[in-house]
Design a protein around this motif. Structure first.
Motif, PDB file in Angstrom:
ATOM      1  N   TYR A 105       1.482   3.713   8.993  1.00 14.33           N
ATOM      2  CA  TYR A 105       1.922   4.986   8.402  1.00 14.33           C
ATOM      3  C   TYR A 105       3.234   5.435   9.032  1.00 14.33           C
ATOM      4  CZ  TYR A 105       1.968   9.864   6.980  1.00 14.33           C
ATOM      5  OH  TYR A 105       2.355  11.084   6.466  1.00 14.33           O
ATOM      6  N   ASP A 106       3.327   5.307  10.353  1.00 14.34           N
ATOM      7  CA  ASP A 106       4.549   5.694  11.063  1.00 14.34           C
ATOM      8  C   ASP A 106       5.752   4.914  10.560  1.00 14.34           C
ATOM      9  OD1 ASP A 106       5.966   7.144  13.141  1.00 14.34           O
ATOM     10  OD2 ASP A 106       6.015   5.253  14.237  1.00 14.34           O
ATOM     11  N   HIS A 107       5.594   3.610  10.373  1.00  8.83           N
ATOM     12  CA  HIS A 107       6.688   2.775   9.883  1.00  8.83           C
ATOM     13  C   HIS A 107       7.038   3.102   8.427  1.00  8.83           C
ATOM     14  CE1 HIS A 107       6.989   0.405  13.461  1.00  8.83           C
ATOM     15  NE2 HIS A 107       5.731   0.021  13.392  1.00  8.83           N
ATOM     16  N   LEU A 108       6.031   3.439   7.659  1.00  5.15           N
ATOM     17  CA  LEU A 108       6.234   3.766   6.248  1.00  5.15           C
ATOM     18  C   LEU A 108       7.018   5.067   6.074  1.00  5.15           C
ATOM     19  CD1 LEU A 108       5.419   2.861   3.329  1.00  5.15           C
ATOM     20  CD2 LEU A 108       3.452   4.382   3.567  1.00  5.15           C
ATOM     21  N   MET A 147       0.848  -1.174   0.000  1.00 10.91           N
ATOM     22  CA  MET A 147       0.000   0.000   0.000  1.00 10.91           C
ATOM     23  C   MET A 147       0.895   1.238   0.000  1.00 10.91           C
ATOM     24  SD  MET A 147      -2.909   1.037   2.825  1.00 10.91           S
ATOM     25  CE  MET A 147      -3.265  -0.667   3.019  1.00 10.91           C
ATOM     26  N   ASN A 148       0.592   2.163  -0.895  1.00 17.14           N
ATOM     27  CA  ASN A 148       1.410   3.370  -0.948  1.00 17.14           C
ATOM     28  C   ASN A 148       0.878   4.428   0.033  1.00 17.14           C
ATOM     29  OD1 ASN A 148      -0.671   4.843  -2.239  1.00 17.14           O
ATOM     30  ND2 ASN A 148      -0.011   4.121  -4.233  1.00 17.14           N
ATOM     31  N   LYS A 149       1.654   5.484   0.195  1.00 14.88           N
ATOM     32  CA  LYS A 149       1.347   6.503   1.199  1.00 14.88           C
ATOM     33  C   LYS A 149      -0.020   7.169   0.972  1.00 14.88           C
ATOM     34  CE  LYS A 149       3.588  10.408   3.455  1.00 14.88           C
ATOM     35  NZ  LYS A 149       4.771  11.265   3.455  1.00 14.88           N
ATOM     36  N   PRO A 150      -0.356   7.609  -0.250  1.00 14.99           N
ATOM     37  CA  PRO A 150      -1.682   8.231  -0.445  1.00 14.99           C
ATOM     38  C   PRO A 150      -2.848   7.275  -0.133  1.00 14.99           C
ATOM     39  CG  PRO A 150      -0.254   8.758  -2.294  1.00 14.99           C
ATOM     40  CD  PRO A 150       0.457   7.733  -1.461  1.00 14.99           C
ATOM     41  N   GLN A 151      -2.707   6.011  -0.485  1.00 12.12           N
ATOM     42  CA  GLN A 151      -3.752   5.034  -0.175  1.00 12.12           C
ATOM     43  C   GLN A 151      -3.904   4.871   1.333  1.00 12.12           C
ATOM     44  OE1 GLN A 151      -2.056   1.748  -2.358  1.00 12.12           O
ATOM     45  NE2 GLN A 151      -3.731   1.798  -3.842  1.00 12.12           N
ATOM     46  N   LEU A 152      -2.780   4.815   2.014  1.00 12.06           N
ATOM     47  CA  LEU A 152      -2.810   4.653   3.467  1.00 12.06           C
ATOM     48  C   LEU A 152      -3.433   5.870   4.137  1.00 12.06           C
ATOM     49  CD1 LEU A 152      -2.140   2.859   5.830  1.00 12.06           C
ATOM     50  CD2 LEU A 152       0.198   3.730   5.775  1.00 12.06           C
ATOM     51  N   ILE A 153      -3.098   7.050   3.672  1.00 10.61           N
ATOM     52  CA  ILE A 153      -3.689   8.273   4.224  1.00 10.61           C
ATOM     53  C   ILE A 153      -5.199   8.261   4.023  1.00 10.61           C
ATOM     54  CG2 ILE A 153      -3.856  10.783   3.927  1.00 10.61           C
ATOM     55  CD1 ILE A 153      -0.808  10.733   3.356  1.00 10.61           C
ATOM     56  N   ARG A 154      -5.657   7.835   2.871  1.00 13.47           N
ATOM     57  CA  ARG A 154      -7.095   7.747   2.593  1.00 13.47           C
ATOM     58  C   ARG A 154      -7.774   6.759   3.548  1.00 13.47           C
ATOM     59  NH1 ARG A 154      -6.714   8.072  -2.447  1.00 13.47           N
ATOM     60  NH2 ARG A 154      -6.252   5.911  -2.886  1.00 13.47           N
ATOM     61  N   LYS A 155      -7.128   5.614   3.771  1.00  8.31           N
ATOM     62  CA  LYS A 155      -7.689   4.619   4.697  1.00  8.31           C
ATOM     63  C   LYS A 155      -7.733   5.162   6.129  1.00  8.31           C
ATOM     64  CE  LYS A 155      -6.794   0.255   2.407  1.00  8.31           C
ATOM     65  NZ  LYS A 155      -8.104  -0.375   2.541  1.00  8.31           N
ATOM     66  N   ILE A 156      -6.705   5.900   6.521  1.00  5.26           N
ATOM     67  CA  ILE A 156      -6.672   6.507   7.857  1.00  5.26           C
ATOM     68  C   ILE A 156      -7.821   7.497   8.006  1.00  5.26           C
ATOM     69  CG2 ILE A 156      -5.387   8.115   9.337  1.00  5.26           C
ATOM     70  CD1 ILE A 156      -2.812   6.689   8.296  1.00  5.26           C
ATOM     71  N   GLU A 157      -8.021   8.343   6.993  1.00  4.22           N
ATOM     72  CA  GLU A 157      -9.104   9.321   7.050  1.00  4.22           C
ATOM     73  C   GLU A 157     -10.467   8.641   7.119  1.00  4.22           C
ATOM     74  OE1 GLU A 157      -8.262  11.659   3.582  1.00  4.22           O
ATOM     75  OE2 GLU A 157      -6.745  12.855   4.619  1.00  4.22           O
ATOM     76  N   GLN A 158     -10.649   7.576   6.368  1.00  2.00           N
ATOM     77  CA  GLN A 158     -11.921   6.840   6.402  1.00  2.00           C
ATOM     78  C   GLN A 158     -12.139   6.196   7.765  1.00  2.00           C
ATOM     79  OE1 GLN A 158     -11.361   4.150   3.129  1.00  2.00           O
ATOM     80  NE2 GLN A 158     -12.122   5.608   1.607  1.00  2.00           N
ATOM     81  N   ALA A 159     -11.094   5.588   8.304  1.00  2.00           N
ATOM     82  CA  ALA A 159     -11.199   4.935   9.615  1.00  2.00           C
ATOM     83  C   ALA A 159     -11.509   5.957  10.698  1.00  2.00           C
ATOM     84  CB  ALA A 159      -9.910   4.176   9.937  1.00  2.00           C
ATOM     85  N   ARG A 160     -10.877   7.113  10.614  1.00  2.00           N
ATOM     86  CA  ARG A 160     -11.129   8.176  11.597  1.00  2.00           C
ATOM     87  C   ARG A 160     -12.577   8.658  11.511  1.00  2.00           C
ATOM     88  NH1 ARG A 160      -6.998  11.890  10.570  1.00  2.00           N
ATOM     89  NH2 ARG A 160      -5.711  10.812  12.084  1.00  2.00           N
ATOM     90  N   SER A 161     -13.064   8.837  10.310  1.00  2.00           N
ATOM     91  CA  SER A 161     -14.454   9.277  10.129  1.00  2.00           C
ATOM     92  C   SER A 161     -15.435   8.252  10.674  1.00  2.00           C
ATOM     93  CB  SER A 161     -14.744   9.514   8.643  1.00  2.00           C
ATOM     94  OG  SER A 161     -14.006  10.607   8.175  1.00  2.00           O
ATOM     95  N   ARG A 162     -15.180   6.971  10.391  1.00  3.52           N
ATOM     96  CA  ARG A 162     -16.059   5.911  10.901  1.00  3.52           C
ATOM     97  C   ARG A 162     -16.074   5.906  12.427  1.00  3.52           C
ATOM     98  NH1 ARG A 162     -14.219   2.852   6.325  1.00  3.52           N
ATOM     99  NH2 ARG A 162     -12.480   2.083   7.535  1.00  3.52           N
TER     100      ARG A 162
END
Length: 50
Positions: free
Chosen positions: A45-48, A1-16
């Protein structure tokens, strides 16, 4: 998973999680599950970025 995809998943998880806390107690199993999932994504994300 690349950085933009991971950021999108983080934002979705936070919203949920935020939506769940509006409807449920902070200590509900569902909110705890969402919180753990968000933590996992943030750790990834931190490790990436190191």
């Amino acid at each position: 998973m690349n950085k933009p995809q991971l950021i999108r998943k983080i934002e979705q998880a936070r919203s949920r999680m935020i939506l769940a806390t509006i409807r449920e107690s902070l200590t509900s199993r569902h909110v705890q599950h969402l919180s753990r999932r968000l933590d996992q994504l943030l750790n990834k994300y931190d490790h990436l970025t190191k």
